[in-house]
Design an enzyme around this catalytic site. Structure first.
Site, short mmCIF file in Angstrom:
data_model
loop_
_atom_site.label_atom_id
_atom_site.label_comp_id
_atom_site.label_asym_id
_atom_site.label_seq_id
_atom_site.Cartn_x
_atom_site.Cartn_y
_atom_site.Cartn_z
N ASP A 161 0.84 -1.20 0.00
CA ASP A 161 0.00 0.00 0.00
C ASP A 161 0.88 1.25 0.00
OD1 ASP A 161 -2.49 -1.57 0.32
OD2 ASP A 161 -1.51 -2.14 2.18
N HIS A 189 -4.84 -3.33 6.19
CA HIS A 189 -4.72 -3.56 4.75
C HIS A 189 -6.13 -3.88 4.23
CE1 HIS A 189 -3.40 -4.97 0.87
NE2 HIS A 189 -3.96 -6.14 1.09
P1 NAX Z 1 -2.82 -18.16 -4.16
O1 NAX Z 1 -4.18 -18.74 -3.88
O2 NAX Z 1 -2.29 -18.09 -5.55
O3 NAX Z 1 -1.73 -18.98 -3.31
C1 NAX Z 1 -1.93 -19.36 -1.99
C2 NAX Z 1 -1.07 -20.59 -1.75
O4 NAX Z 1 -1.12 -20.89 -0.37
C3 NAX Z 1 -1.55 -21.83 -2.51
O5 NAX Z 1 -0.45 -22.44 -3.17
C4 NAX Z 1 -2.11 -22.72 -1.41
O6 NAX Z 1 -1.97 -24.11 -1.70
C5 NAX Z 1 -1.25 -22.30 -0.24
N1 NAX Z 1 -1.83 -22.57 1.08
C6 NAX Z 1 -3.13 -22.44 1.48
N2 NAX Z 1 -3.26 -22.83 2.76
C7 NAX Z 1 -2.04 -23.18 3.20
C8 NAX Z 1 -1.54 -23.68 4.41
N3 NAX Z 1 -2.35 -23.89 5.45
N4 NAX Z 1 -0.23 -23.95 4.49
C9 NAX Z 1 0.60 -23.75 3.44
N5 NAX Z 1 0.18 -23.32 2.24
C10 NAX Z 1 -1.12 -23.04 2.13
O7 NAX Z 1 -2.80 -16.74 -3.45
P2 NAX Z 1 -1.81 -15.52 -3.72
O8 NAX Z 1 -2.33 -14.69 -4.81
O9 NAX Z 1 -0.42 -16.02 -3.77
O10 NAX Z 1 -2.06 -14.66 -2.38
C11 NAX Z 1 -1.65 -15.14 -1.12
C12 NAX Z 1 -2.29 -14.32 -0.03
O11 NAX Z 1 -1.82 -12.97 -0.10
C13 NAX Z 1 -3.81 -14.21 -0.13
O12 NAX Z 1 -4.37 -14.35 1.16
C14 NAX Z 1 -4.04 -12.79 -0.63
O13 NAX Z 1 -5.31 -12.29 -0.28
C15 NAX Z 1 -2.91 -12.08 0.06
N6 NAX Z 1 -2.52 -10.75 -0.47
C16 NAX Z 1 -2.07 -9.84 0.43
C17 NAX Z 1 -1.62 -8.59 0.03
C18 NAX Z 1 -1.12 -7.61 1.03
O14 NAX Z 1 -0.69 -6.52 0.63
N7 NAX Z 1 -1.11 -7.91 2.32
C19 NAX Z 1 -1.67 -8.17 -1.39
C20 NAX Z 1 -1.75 -9.32 -2.34
C21 NAX Z 1 -2.64 -10.46 -1.88
O15 NAX Z 1 -3.97 -10.12 -2.11
#
Ligand code: NAX
Length: 328
Positions: A161, A189
């Site tokens: 952000d 966020h």
């Molecule tokens: P994806 O859905 O592409 O990837 C998530 C990965 O985490 C998958 O490979 C899944 O298998 C794995 N996973 C799920 N549960 C798990 C667990 N218990 N242990 C280990 N691995 C696990 O999501 P992606 O686009 O990479 O985003 C990841 C996270 O970042 C999401 O929650 C998203 O909302 C968040 N974000 C946060 C941002 C921020 O600024 N704080 C911005 C970007 C993003 O939106």
């Protein structure tokens, strides 16, 4: 060459993880003289297993001189054992028909488990960055689940952000982004965040002398706050490379210092600016000597105070909603 440090990445097969691990292994996060051992934690299902296998093949094929080793696991205790750094991308995505409250509960359980595992096996000096959403509250849950670690070990990603806000101000004023300083994003966020230009400087000048109040109120603040949705709409997928870059910026500055630069970090409040202890809140920080400090004494006018209160109230509500999970 220094001895390797252990960097744990959760959710490496997801889109942010995929964008982050190659840069970490190349030295962008901890410096070009710091070898790393990558520990990759994924869910136990065939799709994740296969994606992770491919990712590790690609990492090997890069022949990174700083990649001292890598391993994968589905067991959090194995993943976080002796971890020096942990980047927590792994989280449940919001599925069709899922309310924000359901997402909060599903992810609270994950971050409770990861916090407990960190507590049990990570280095006492571990630096943890939570990116998985809702990242402030997930970081608060992980910190509360790890009573033997200092709460200062835990943080949440607000740097994306802040980067968005700096970039937007640079574009508006025609200044190169490296001349834009002291932009802050306070709070959660989420769309209640407060991107604050009050103390921002551009090449030594007050940013507020260079832009119209109307632009700040009606364009800058809402655009920064809703940038994630705009990227999602344009790309058909949520921010990935920019989130990975921000996560690397956050960790690099925390580990190596921010050279006096104000960096926005989601960190457990120590009561600064009237934010209750226990909330993980976006604050302006400076980093030095492997530690961060919340910058004190920043003047807040009535409008800023009202915006901080709004985002604080939202975070208090999120924490209240996950209280039953924390009491388990
Ligand atoms: P994806 O859905 O592409 O990837 C998530 C990965 O985490 C998958 O490979 C899944 O298998 C794995 N996973 C799920 N549960 C798990 C667990 N218990 N242990 C280990 N691995 C696990 O999501 P992606 O686009 O990479 O985003 C990841 C996270 O970042 C999401 O929650 C998203 O909302 C968040 N974000 C946060 C941002 C921020 O600024 N704080 C911005 C970007 C993003 O939106």
């Amino acid at each position: 060459m220094k001895p390797p440090v252990c960097v744990t990445v959760t959710g490496p097969a997801g889109q942010i993880g995929y964008a982050a691990v190659f840069r970490i292994a190349a030295g962008a996060m901890l410096g070009h003289d710091q070898p790393v051992h990558l520990r990759l934690l994924e869910r136990d299902n065939p799709t994740s297993r296969s994606s992770l296998k491919g990712l590790m093949m690609e990492l090997a094929d890069c022949a990174f001189p700083l990649l001292a080793g890598m391993s994968s696991t589905t067991d959090p205790k194995e993943a976080f054992r002796d971890a020096d750094y942990a980047l927590l991308f792994g989280a449940r995505p919001r599925g069709p028909g899922m309310e924000r409250a359901d997402l909060l509960q599903a992810n609270a359980a994950i971050f409770r488990e990861h916090g407990k595992a960190l507590d049990a096996v990570a280095k006492r000096s571990v630096k943890v960055l939570v990116v998985g959403n809702p990242c402030n509250t997930n970081a608060a849950i992980a910190a509360k689940s790890a009573p033997s670690l200092s709460s200062k070990c835990f943080s949440a990603l607000l740097r994306l952000d802040q980067n968005r806000a700096r970039a937007m101000l640079a574009e508006k004023t025609g200044a190169p982004v490296h001349q834009v300083h002291q932009v802050t994003v306070w709070g959660n966020h989420s769309p209640t965040m407060f991107p604050d230009l009050t103390h921002a400087r551009i090449n030594g000048m007050r940013a507020l002398d260079l832009v119209e109040p109307d632009w700040v109120e009606n364009d800058f603040i809402p655009t920064v706050a809703r940038r994630g949705s705009a990227v999602l709409q344009a790309r058909g997928a949520s921010s990935a490379a920019s989130a990975a870059a921000a996560a690397i910026d956050h960790m690099r500055d925390w580990a190596l210092g921010s050279a006096g630069e104000w960096v926005t970090m989601g960190v457990p409040s120590d009561g600064s600016y009237g934010i209750p202890e226990g909330l993980v809140f976006g604050f302006p920080c400076v980093c030095r000597g492997g530690d961060y400090e919340i910058i004190q004494g920043i003047g807040l006018d009535d409008d800023a105070r009202m915006r901080l209160d709004r985002t604080k109230e939202e975070l208090l509500g999120e924490l209240e909603a996950v209280r039953p999970i924390l009491e388990r």
